[in-house]
Each structure stands twice: as structure tokens, then as C-alpha cells.
Design a protein around this motif. Structure first.
Motif, PDB file in Angstrom:
ATOM      1  N   VAL A  51     -44.168  67.835  45.380  1.00 16.55           N
ATOM      2  CA  VAL A  51     -43.029  68.734  45.162  1.00 16.55           C
ATOM      3  C   VAL A  51     -41.878  68.287  46.057  1.00 16.55           C
ATOM      4  N   LEU A  52     -40.733  68.027  45.431  1.00 17.14           N
ATOM      5  CA  LEU A  52     -39.553  67.525  46.149  1.00 17.14           C
ATOM      6  C   LEU A  52     -38.373  68.461  45.942  1.00 17.14           C
ATOM      7  N   ASP A  53     -37.571  68.622  46.961  1.00 17.67           N
ATOM      8  CA  ASP A  53     -36.357  69.425  46.899  1.00 17.67           C
ATOM      9  C   ASP A  53     -35.216  68.511  46.460  1.00 17.67           C
ATOM     10  N   VAL A  54     -34.621  68.798  45.291  1.00 18.51           N
ATOM     11  CA  VAL A  54     -33.571  67.907  44.780  1.00 18.51           C
ATOM     12  C   VAL A  54     -32.292  67.977  45.609  1.00 18.51           C
TER      13      VAL A  54
ATOM     14  N   GLU B 242     -25.339  66.496  34.845  1.00 18.32           N
ATOM     15  CA  GLU B 242     -25.290  65.044  35.018  1.00 18.32           C
ATOM     16  C   GLU B 242     -26.336  64.584  36.035  1.00 18.32           C
ATOM     17  N   GLU B 243     -26.468  65.342  37.128  1.00 23.61           N
ATOM     18  CA  GLU B 243     -27.483  65.009  38.139  1.00 23.61           C
ATOM     19  C   GLU B 243     -28.882  65.180  37.579  1.00 23.61           C
ATOM     20  N   LEU B 244     -29.052  66.191  36.733  1.00 23.07           N
ATOM     21  CA  LEU B 244     -30.359  66.445  36.108  1.00 23.07           C
ATOM     22  C   LEU B 244     -30.754  65.275  35.212  1.00 23.07           C
ATOM     23  N   ASP B 245     -29.812  64.712  34.478  1.00 29.05           N
ATOM     24  CA  ASP B 245     -30.094  63.555  33.612  1.00 29.05           C
ATOM     25  C   ASP B 245     -30.615  62.374  34.425  1.00 29.05           C
ATOM     26  N   LEU B 246     -30.089  62.192  35.632  1.00 31.34           N
ATOM     27  CA  LEU B 246     -30.552  61.099  36.493  1.00 31.34           C
ATOM     28  C   LEU B 246     -31.987  61.326  36.949  1.00 31.34           C
ATOM     29  N   LEU B 247     -32.355  62.571  37.223  1.00 33.26           N
ATOM     30  CA  LEU B 247     -33.709  62.885  37.696  1.00 33.26           C
ATOM     31  C   LEU B 247     -34.758  62.519  36.656  1.00 33.26           C
ATOM     32  N   TYR B 248     -34.411  62.673  35.381  1.00 32.09           N
ATOM     33  CA  TYR B 248     -35.367  62.393  34.314  1.00 32.09           C
ATOM     34  C   TYR B 248     -35.731  60.907  34.227  1.00 32.09           C
TER      35      TYR B 248
ATOM     36  N   SER C 220     -42.031  62.401  36.312  1.00 36.87           N
ATOM     37  CA  SER C 220     -41.358  63.503  36.999  1.00 36.87           C
ATOM     38  C   SER C 220     -41.030  64.629  36.031  1.00 36.87           C
ATOM     39  N   VAL C 221     -41.000  65.853  36.554  1.00 29.28           N
ATOM     40  CA  VAL C 221     -40.587  67.028  35.784  1.00 29.28           C
ATOM     41  C   VAL C 221     -39.642  67.850  36.661  1.00 29.28           C
TER      42      VAL C 221
END
Length: 369
Positions: A148-151, A257-263, A268-269
Motif C-alpha cells: 500500500v502506497l500513498d500517492v 492526468e496524474e491518475l492516468d500515469l499511475l495506471y 497496480s490498482v
């Protein structure tokens, strides 16, 4: 000099040594020496290194599989745990709120899955800092780990946690190396490889074997890109290979936009445990990664019972395994089974024996002798 100091000394020497043909033997010895020191640190008493170890860390196992939550303090593990399972795990903004393993259960597709909320780890955990050694020892026994990571914090945390788990013998999202080392009485060292050796050479192999006092053995390498670390893992024989899902929490605080990079991060989820965002995707990914199989029973003359599946682990899901999961006597009394579903050759059902391998959502009728 303590074991931790010896480890630091070996790591510093490895970092100073350039990898080339002339240094490969020396580097091989250092990697083997480092692995032996880590084993000593992890398991100083010489017993099993897989136990929980310590008050509050030994938890009775329930359910068909276990998922451990690992992460730095205050990343939202306890909030996610509480909402998934209904189990109260103390939460606050203060680091190290959770001090023991907190177990809970979530039911997915009728299967009870145990969730273990582990205390937050810190950098240096595999060297014994904080309660890291106990935390990672429990993680070794899980079927799946959620990191579990804190974005809102640097995703460099991901690399640090991976390093802590790797240092404790947990291999993340990997399969065991396709390398065999067979001891023999005499004849020296014989090395064979069915693939090109691109990341290890014979000198490095011999250096590793020498450090383990393996002077007479056959080494067979069948894995592309095999490394000295892979060879050390095989010789040590105490590594665990655990799938990991990276749970990127607190996405309610970032932009689309940041969420798209996380994917783009593999396995990862992105979620928000506080706002309950994207939790369904996380549960689906957990089920898929655990690789479980649901099998439904069909009593004679009645419709299949879809409310209570028998849940088996893929690879251990024959009709015999199905019978044993219900009651060990059933397999002994089996005359034949009739199977409907993906594993059956015919839509109207197939008569099979104990060795037939079942697929997800098959229906089985047991005919007794």
C-alpha cells in the motif's frame, strides 16, 4: 562487528567493485557472502525463517487464502482493512498506530479470504529496525501481498519496500529460477546451460559455489538472463515467491492526468480507501491474482447450489481435491463424478474420475459406490 555492520561492509565493497571479466569471481563470492549474512540476520537461532515471531504477530489462519497489507506507516492500510472486512483496526494520523497483526476476513465470490493488516514498516526493516523483521516474516507466509502506497508521497517508497522484502527472501512477482544444483561425491564442478549466459559467467558461478563449499556438483541453467543472485537463491533454498499488487491509495487527492500515469505501473490498482473509490477493481484484481477456482455441487435430482461454492487453488483442483475439501471420506466412496462447465468435453456433462482437473465455475455431481 555485528551482522548488520558486516552486511554494510560487503554491500559497500560490491558498490565499489566494477563488474567485468576480471572481477566476476570476486563479485560472485561477495553475493554469496551477503546472502549468508542475511540468512544469519533473519534467522539467528537457526530455526525456520518463515514464522511470525513475537507477541501479536502469530495469527491463526482462516479462509482459503491470506492477503497481507504491507506499507509505510499512515498510508491508509488500516482504513482499507476496516472497510473491506468490517474489522476494526486502530487508525490515526500518528505513525505506528498499528502495533500488532490485525486479522479480518472478506468474502469474495463466496470464498472467505483472510486479510492481515501488518504494522507499518520502516526503511531498514530487513536489518531488524523497528518491528520490520516480524512484519516481513508474516508477509512471507501470505498467498498475496498488497504493498500500500500513498500517492501523495514519492513512489520511491515502492522501491524501498521492494528492497526490504527482497532482503528478507521474498521474491516479488517472480517464478523460481530454472536452475538446478545437484551435489555429488566426486568429479568437481560441471556446468551446463541450454540458454546463453548473458548475466553470469563460469567464474562467477564457481565463486558462488566455492563460498558455499560446493566443490563437487552439477549445475544446470535453463533460464534466460540468469544471474548470480538467481543461483544464490537456488542454493539458499529458503526463498518464497509471492505475487504482489501495488495499492496506490488516496487518489481522491490527485488529478485525472496524474491518475492516468499511475495506471502505467504494472500490477497496480489506484484506490481511495476513504472515499471508497475503485475498490471493486482491487477486489477483482485480488481474486484474479490469487488464482482461485469455484466449483459448485449438484445433488442428484436437484439444481446446482450456487450459494456456497467449494473454492480450490488452481493447480490443486482435481475432482479428488474437490472431494477432500468437502470431506476426506467422499473420495474413497466415489464411483464417478459428472462435471458440467469449462472442463467438460460435452455440454450435457462428462463422466470423470478423481484425476479430472476442474475449471472455474464447474458444476460437479458425485456418484458414490
Amino acid at each position: 562487528m555485528t551482522t548488520v555492520q558486516k552486511i554494510k561492509e560487503v554491500e559497500d565493497e560490491m558498490n565499489r567493485t566494477q563488474k567485468n571479466k576480471a572481477t566476476s569471481y570476486h563479485l560472485g563470492q561477495l553475493k554469496a557472502k551477503l546472502a549468508k549474512l542475511r540468512r544469519e540476520l533473519i534467522n539467528p537461532s537457526g530455526g525456520s525463517s518463515g514464522g511470525g515471531g513475537g507477541l501479536g504477530f502469530d495469527v491463526a489462519r482462516t479462509g482459503i487464502a491470506s492477503v497481507g497489507f504491507v506499507g509505510f506507516p499512515s498510508v491508509g492500510k488500516s482504513t482499507l482493512m476496516s472497510k473491506l472486512t468490517g474489522t476494526h483496526s486502530e487508525t490515526s494520523e500518528i505513525d505506528f498506530t498499528t502495533l500488532t497483526t490485525v486479522p479480518g476476513t472478506v468474502k469474495v465470490h463466496g470464498a472467505p479470504i483472510q486479510i492481515l493488516d501488518l504494522p507499518g514498516i520502516i526503511e531498514g526493516a530487513n536489518d531488524g529496525r523497528g518491528r520490520g523483521r516480524q512484519v516481513i516474516a508474516v508477509a512471507r507466509t501470505c498467498n498475496l501481498i498488497f504493498i500500500v502506497l500513498d500517492v501523495l508521497k514519492p513512489l520511491g517508497d515502492k522501491k524501498i519496500i521492494e528492497g526490504e522484502l527482497e532482503g528478507f527472501g521474498i521474491r516479488i512477482n517472480k517464478k523460481p529460477p530454472n536452475i538446478t544444483v545437484r551435489k555429488k561425491e566426486r568429479g568437481g564442478i560441471a556446468i551446463t546451460n541450454t540458454v546463453p549466459l548473458t548475466n553470469i559467467d563460469h567464474d562467477e558461478i564457481k565463486a558462488v559455489l566455492s563460498e558455499y563449499k560446493l566443490n563437487n556438483c552439477d549445475v544446470a541453467i535453463r533460464q534466460p538472463g540468469a544471474t548470480a543472485d538467481d543461483l544464490v537463491d537456488v542454493i539458499e533454498g529458503n526463498r518464497v515467491y509471492v505475487p504482489v499488487i501495488y495499492v496506490l491509495n488516496k487518489i481522491d487527492a490527485i488529478s485525472i492526468e496524474e491518475l492516468d500515469l499511475l495506471y502505467k505501473i504494472p500490477m497496480s490498482v489506484p484506490v481511495s480507501s476513504r472515499e471508497w473509490m475503485n475498490i471493486d477493481e482491487l477486489i477483482d484484481k485480488m481474486w484474479e491474482t490469487l488464482n482461485l477456482v469455484r466449483v459448485y455441487t449438484k445433488p442428484r435430482g436437484l439444481a446446482p447450489d450456487y450459494s456456497s461454492p467449494v473454492v480450490l487453488k488452481r493447480g490443486k483442483c482435481t475432482v479428488g481435491d474437490f472431494c477432500n475439501a468437502i470431506h476426506k471420506e467422499i473420495a474413497k466412496q466415489l464411483k464417478y463424478a459428472i462435471v458440467w462447465g469449462a472442463s467438460a468435453k460435452h455440454a450435457r456433462g462428462q463422466k470423470v474420475g478423481l484425476d479430472h482437473v476442474l475449471e472455474d465455475e464447474d458444476v460437479v455431481h458425485i456418484a458414490k459406490k
